[in-house]
Design a protein around this motif. Structure first.
Motif, PDB file in Angstrom:
ATOM      1  N   PRO A 145       0.788  -1.225   0.000  1.00  0.00           N
ATOM      2  CA  PRO A 145       0.000   0.000   0.000  1.00  0.00           C
ATOM      3  C   PRO A 145       0.828   1.288   0.000  1.00  0.00           C
ATOM      4  O   PRO A 145       0.274   2.368  -0.139  1.00  0.00           O
ATOM      5  CB  PRO A 145      -0.772  -0.102   1.325  1.00  0.00           C
ATOM      6  N   LYS A 146       2.163   1.203   0.116  1.00  0.00           N
ATOM      7  CA  LYS A 146       2.959   2.432   0.248  1.00  0.00           C
ATOM      8  C   LYS A 146       3.603   2.877  -1.073  1.00  0.00           C
ATOM      9  O   LYS A 146       4.292   3.880  -1.101  1.00  0.00           O
ATOM     10  CB  LYS A 146       4.035   2.249   1.331  1.00  0.00           C
ATOM     11  N   TYR A 147       3.418   2.085  -2.116  1.00  0.00           N
ATOM     12  CA  TYR A 147       3.874   2.481  -3.468  1.00  0.00           C
ATOM     13  C   TYR A 147       5.370   2.773  -3.563  1.00  0.00           C
ATOM     14  O   TYR A 147       5.793   3.678  -4.276  1.00  0.00           O
ATOM     15  CB  TYR A 147       3.091   3.704  -3.952  1.00  0.00           C
ATOM     16  N   GLN A 148       6.177   1.962  -2.871  1.00  0.00           N
ATOM     17  CA  GLN A 148       7.627   2.206  -2.974  1.00  0.00           C
ATOM     18  C   GLN A 148       8.163   1.898  -4.379  1.00  0.00           C
ATOM     19  O   GLN A 148       9.258   2.326  -4.733  1.00  0.00           O
ATOM     20  CB  GLN A 148       8.396   1.365  -1.953  1.00  0.00           C
ATOM     21  N   GLY A 149       7.362   1.135  -5.170  1.00  0.00           N
ATOM     22  CA  GLY A 149       7.773   0.850  -6.556  1.00  0.00           C
ATOM     23  C   GLY A 149       7.914   2.125  -7.371  1.00  0.00           C
ATOM     24  O   GLY A 149       8.733   2.204  -8.295  1.00  0.00           O
ATOM     25  N   ARG A 150       7.138   3.146  -7.010  1.00  0.00           N
ATOM     26  CA  ARG A 150       7.247   4.422  -7.735  1.00  0.00           C
ATOM     27  C   ARG A 150       8.630   5.039  -7.524  1.00  0.00           C
ATOM     28  O   ARG A 150       9.189   5.656  -8.424  1.00  0.00           O
ATOM     29  CB  ARG A 150       6.182   5.407  -7.240  1.00  0.00           C
ATOM     30  N   ARG A 238       1.223  -3.270  10.058  1.00  0.00           N
ATOM     31  CA  ARG A 238       1.111  -1.820  10.046  1.00  0.00           C
ATOM     32  C   ARG A 238      -0.356  -1.402  10.026  1.00  0.00           C
ATOM     33  O   ARG A 238      -1.248  -2.208   9.819  1.00  0.00           O
ATOM     34  CB  ARG A 238       1.891  -1.255   8.863  1.00  0.00           C
ATOM     35  N   GLY A 239      -0.588  -0.119  10.245  1.00  0.00           N
ATOM     36  CA  GLY A 239      -1.946   0.381  10.416  1.00  0.00           C
ATOM     37  C   GLY A 239      -2.818   0.244   9.182  1.00  0.00           C
ATOM     38  O   GLY A 239      -2.329   0.236   8.050  1.00  0.00           O
ATOM     39  N   SER A 240      -4.138   0.166   9.434  1.00  0.00           N
ATOM     40  CA  SER A 240      -5.091   0.002   8.332  1.00  0.00           C
ATOM     41  C   SER A 240      -5.161   1.244   7.445  1.00  0.00           C
ATOM     42  O   SER A 240      -5.532   1.160   6.279  1.00  0.00           O
ATOM     43  CB  SER A 240      -6.467  -0.303   8.913  1.00  0.00           C
ATOM     44  N   LEU A 241      -4.806   2.404   8.009  1.00  0.00           N
ATOM     45  CA  LEU A 241      -4.951   3.634   7.218  1.00  0.00           C
ATOM     46  C   LEU A 241      -3.922   3.750   6.092  1.00  0.00           C
ATOM     47  O   LEU A 241      -4.004   4.635   5.256  1.00  0.00           O
ATOM     48  CB  LEU A 241      -4.882   4.872   8.126  1.00  0.00           C
ATOM     49  N   GLU A 242      -2.968   2.814   6.057  1.00  0.00           N
ATOM     50  CA  GLU A 242      -2.084   2.754   4.880  1.00  0.00           C
ATOM     51  C   GLU A 242      -2.808   2.064   3.724  1.00  0.00           C
ATOM     52  O   GLU A 242      -2.396   2.166   2.580  1.00  0.00           O
ATOM     53  CB  GLU A 242      -0.804   1.958   5.210  1.00  0.00           C
ATOM     54  N   VAL A 243      -3.904   1.336   4.068  1.00  0.00           N
ATOM     55  CA  VAL A 243      -4.602   0.542   3.044  1.00  0.00           C
ATOM     56  C   VAL A 243      -5.870   1.251   2.559  1.00  0.00           C
ATOM     57  O   VAL A 243      -6.164   1.263   1.365  1.00  0.00           O
ATOM     58  CB  VAL A 243      -4.937  -0.870   3.595  1.00  0.00           C
ATOM     59  N   VAL A 244      -6.620   1.814   3.492  1.00  0.00           N
ATOM     60  CA  VAL A 244      -7.884   2.482   3.116  1.00  0.00           C
ATOM     61  C   VAL A 244      -7.928   3.880   3.737  1.00  0.00           C
ATOM     62  O   VAL A 244      -7.313   4.109   4.783  1.00  0.00           O
ATOM     63  CB  VAL A 244      -9.125   1.679   3.610  1.00  0.00           C
ATOM     64  N   PRO A 245      -8.681   4.810   3.133  1.00  0.00           N
ATOM     65  CA  PRO A 245      -8.822   6.135   3.752  1.00  0.00           C
ATOM     66  C   PRO A 245      -9.653   6.047   5.035  1.00  0.00           C
ATOM     67  O   PRO A 245     -10.504   5.157   5.165  1.00  0.00           O
ATOM     68  CB  PRO A 245      -9.562   6.960   2.696  1.00  0.00           C
ATOM     69  N   ARG A 246      -9.395   6.958   5.956  1.00  0.00           N
ATOM     70  CA  ARG A 246     -10.113   6.960   7.247  1.00  0.00           C
ATOM     71  C   ARG A 246     -11.632   6.982   7.045  1.00  0.00           C
ATOM     72  O   ARG A 246     -12.375   6.262   7.697  1.00  0.00           O
ATOM     73  CB  ARG A 246      -9.680   8.188   8.067  1.00  0.00           C
ATOM     74  N   LYS A 247     -12.077   7.805   6.088  1.00  0.00           N
ATOM     75  CA  LYS A 247     -13.516   7.965   5.854  1.00  0.00           C
ATOM     76  C   LYS A 247     -14.145   6.615   5.485  1.00  0.00           C
ATOM     77  O   LYS A 247     -15.213   6.253   5.977  1.00  0.00           O
ATOM     78  CB  LYS A 247     -13.721   8.969   4.714  1.00  0.00           C
ATOM     79  N   ALA A 261       3.370  -5.976   6.687  1.00  0.00           N
ATOM     80  CA  ALA A 261       4.313  -5.216   5.855  1.00  0.00           C
ATOM     81  C   ALA A 261       5.270  -6.110   5.065  1.00  0.00           C
ATOM     82  O   ALA A 261       5.866  -5.670   4.090  1.00  0.00           O
ATOM     83  CB  ALA A 261       5.108  -4.260   6.736  1.00  0.00           C
ATOM     84  N   PHE A 262       5.437  -7.356   5.506  1.00  0.00           N
ATOM     85  CA  PHE A 262       6.431  -8.238   4.869  1.00  0.00           C
ATOM     86  C   PHE A 262       5.849  -9.631   4.697  1.00  0.00           C
ATOM     87  O   PHE A 262       4.886  -9.996   5.366  1.00  0.00           O
ATOM     88  CB  PHE A 262       7.706  -8.321   5.731  1.00  0.00           C
ATOM     89  N   ASP A 263       6.457 -10.412   3.804  1.00  0.00           N
ATOM     90  CA  ASP A 263       6.096 -11.830   3.729  1.00  0.00           C
ATOM     91  C   ASP A 263       7.363 -12.660   3.574  1.00  0.00           C
ATOM     92  O   ASP A 263       8.476 -12.114   3.511  1.00  0.00           O
ATOM     93  CB  ASP A 263       5.057 -12.098   2.621  1.00  0.00           C
ATOM     94  N   ILE A 264       7.175 -13.966   3.556  1.00  0.00           N
ATOM     95  CA  ILE A 264       8.339 -14.865   3.553  1.00  0.00           C
ATOM     96  C   ILE A 264       8.324 -15.710   2.286  1.00  0.00           C
ATOM     97  O   ILE A 264       7.342 -16.396   2.000  1.00  0.00           O
ATOM     98  CB  ILE A 264       8.311 -15.776   4.803  1.00  0.00           C
ATOM     99  N   THR A 265       9.411 -15.632   1.546  1.00  0.00           N
ATOM    100  CA  THR A 265       9.546 -16.453   0.345  1.00  0.00           C
ATOM    101  C   THR A 265      10.359 -17.695   0.695  1.00  0.00           C
ATOM    102  O   THR A 265      11.507 -17.584   1.136  1.00  0.00           O
ATOM    103  CB  THR A 265      10.251 -15.656  -0.781  1.00  0.00           C
ATOM    104  N   PRO A 266       9.778 -18.878   0.541  1.00  0.00           N
ATOM    105  CA  PRO A 266      10.515 -20.100   0.894  1.00  0.00           C
ATOM    106  C   PRO A 266      11.710 -20.321  -0.047  1.00  0.00           C
ATOM    107  O   PRO A 266      11.672 -19.902  -1.207  1.00  0.00           O
ATOM    108  CB  PRO A 266       9.478 -21.219   0.709  1.00  0.00           C
ATOM    109  N   PRO A 267      12.754 -20.999   0.445  1.00  0.00           N
ATOM    110  CA  PRO A 267      13.977 -21.155  -0.361  1.00  0.00           C
ATOM    111  C   PRO A 267      13.752 -21.876  -1.680  1.00  0.00           C
ATOM    112  O   PRO A 267      14.468 -21.625  -2.647  1.00  0.00           O
ATOM    113  CB  PRO A 267      14.906 -21.960   0.560  1.00  0.00           C
ATOM    114  N   GLU A 268      12.747 -22.754  -1.747  1.00  0.00           N
ATOM    115  CA  GLU A 268      12.553 -23.506  -3.001  1.00  0.00           C
ATOM    116  C   GLU A 268      12.120 -22.614  -4.173  1.00  0.00           C
ATOM    117  O   GLU A 268      12.169 -23.037  -5.322  1.00  0.00           O
ATOM    118  CB  GLU A 268      11.591 -24.691  -2.808  1.00  0.00           C
ATOM    119  N   PHE A 269      11.709 -21.390  -3.874  1.00  0.00           N
ATOM    120  CA  PHE A 269      11.325 -20.471  -4.952  1.00  0.00           C
ATOM    121  C   PHE A 269      12.431 -19.478  -5.294  1.00  0.00           C
ATOM    122  O   PHE A 269      12.215 -18.546  -6.067  1.00  0.00           O
ATOM    123  CB  PHE A 269      10.047 -19.699  -4.569  1.00  0.00           C
ATOM    124  N   ILE A 270      13.588 -19.650  -4.664  1.00  0.00           N
ATOM    125  CA  ILE A 270      14.695 -18.696  -4.873  1.00  0.00           C
ATOM    126  C   ILE A 270      15.837 -19.422  -5.592  1.00  0.00           C
ATOM    127  O   ILE A 270      16.267 -20.493  -5.162  1.00  0.00           O
ATOM    128  CB  ILE A 270      15.189 -18.146  -3.511  1.00  0.00           C
TER     129      ILE A 270
END
Ligand code: RI2
Length: 321
Positions: A145-150, A238-247, A261-270
């Motif tokens: 939800p934080k658009y770090q790809g930009r 992390r907080g829900s307000l990173e995903v949806v607006p307060r309203k 905020a993070f997930d785990i990639t198992p070694p068999e996919f790396i």
């Protein structure tokens, strides 16, 4: 979230410790050391998942601890803490550059590379390959939800690379055209599993399905030594307000909005993990970890030399507590 990227977080924490020593007033070296332990503990709490953070702090604390044990003067202790902080920062910056050079060798003309989120290690690999004259396309997932790809897309475009930005949900559509997916890491477990920004694991599954190479670029201070003892890496929620607006949330109170905020990639996919020490299959991480960190039950053997070495990765870091 003002400081982004596991490596930058580690360097920012070490810089904070250095300022704490330089700018606070202490009467004795014991007082400084006690204060530093407290400051280190607070900093470690700031971001629970990026293992680079406690590893960096422990590196400085262990240098300070050795000085305090010897009963050195306050001025000498401040000097040794400064030296440890500078040594960590220099080694970290050098590690990123080395990863850039090693990783760039994996890129060939005409490649299409996909990446997720914003990793300094990955952008250095890509900009190094580009500066060597290789011409390739990069697809960046926007990373909700934080658009770090930009940020990644913008940095790469400013460096002259050919970049496309896509929604995370479009990854499968484009993966068939991708030769290599390269992502960063916030933590690497002893079994080679990689903790990185949410969405990484599904990219890895899609890459696996399409037989696309999946690489991780990460400095060795992202290895999590306590995973050798079976401990799990804590995933930051992390907080829900990173995903949806307060309203929206207020008018949909019955909806529980979740935001890991993070997930785990198992070694068999790396396929490979690119570090400043070289390239390893994920299964090699446990050996690298044993070499760089003392065995969990054993005291560091050359801890006293650690803070003086310019190459941090050769030092035996105290294990992450
Ligand atoms: P570098 C970031 O997390 C991303 O997950 C990125 O892949 C990882 O750190 C490593 O980044 P966050 O700090 O250390 O933005 O390679 O939450 O820059």
């Amino acid at each position: 979230m003002e400081v982004r990227g596991a490596g930058r977080i580690a360097r920012a924490a070490v810089t904070a410790l250095k300022r704490y020593c330089d700018e606070s007033e202490f009467a004795t070296s014991e007082e400084l050391y006690r204060g530093l332990l407290g400051a280190g503990a607070r900093l470690k709490d700031a971001r629970p998942t990026a293992v680079s953070l406690p590893n960096a702090i422990n590196y400085v604390l262990s240098a300070a601890g050795r000085g305090a044990e010897k009963g050195i003067s306050l001025d000498s202790l401040v000097a040794s803490i400064d030296e440890a902080c500078n040594s960590f920062i220099d080694s970290s910056l050098r590690a990123v550059q080395t990863i850039g050079m090693i990783g760039a060798k994996r890129i060939v003309d005409g490649d299409t590379i996909m990446t997720h989120c914003n990793s300094e290690a990955v952008t250095t690999v890509l900009t190094t390959a580009h500066s060597e004259g290789k011409r390739f396309n990069v697809i960046v997932t926007e990373t909700r939800p934080k658009y770090q790809g930009r940020i990644t897309a913008s940095v790469l475009a400013k460096n002259g690379l050919t970049v496309s930005l896509i929604p995370d949900s479009a990854a499968r559509v484009y993966m068939r055209k991708v030769d290599k997916e390269i992502v960063g890491a916030d933590a690497i477990a002893s079994n080679g599993a990689v903790v990185n920004k949410i969405g990484t694991a599904q990219m890895a599954v899609i890459a696996h399905e399409t037989r696309t190479k999946f690489y991780v670029a990460a400095e060795t201070y992202k290895l999590s030594p306590t995973t050798m003892l079976g401990e799990l890496v804590e995933i930051e929620d992390r907080g829900s307000l990173e995903v949806v607006p307060r309203k929206w949330q207020e008018s949909n109170k019955k909806v529980k909005v979740l935001n890991p905020a993070f997930d785990i990639t198992p070694p068999e996919f790396i396929d490979l993990i690119i570090t400043e020490q070289g390239i390893f299959p994920p299964q090699g991480m446990v050996l690298l970890m044993r070499e760089l960190y003392p065995a969990p039950t054993q005291k560091p053997t050359d801890a006293s030399a650690g803070a003086k070495r310019s190459d941090l990765t050769k030092a035996r870091l105290r294990r992450n507590r």
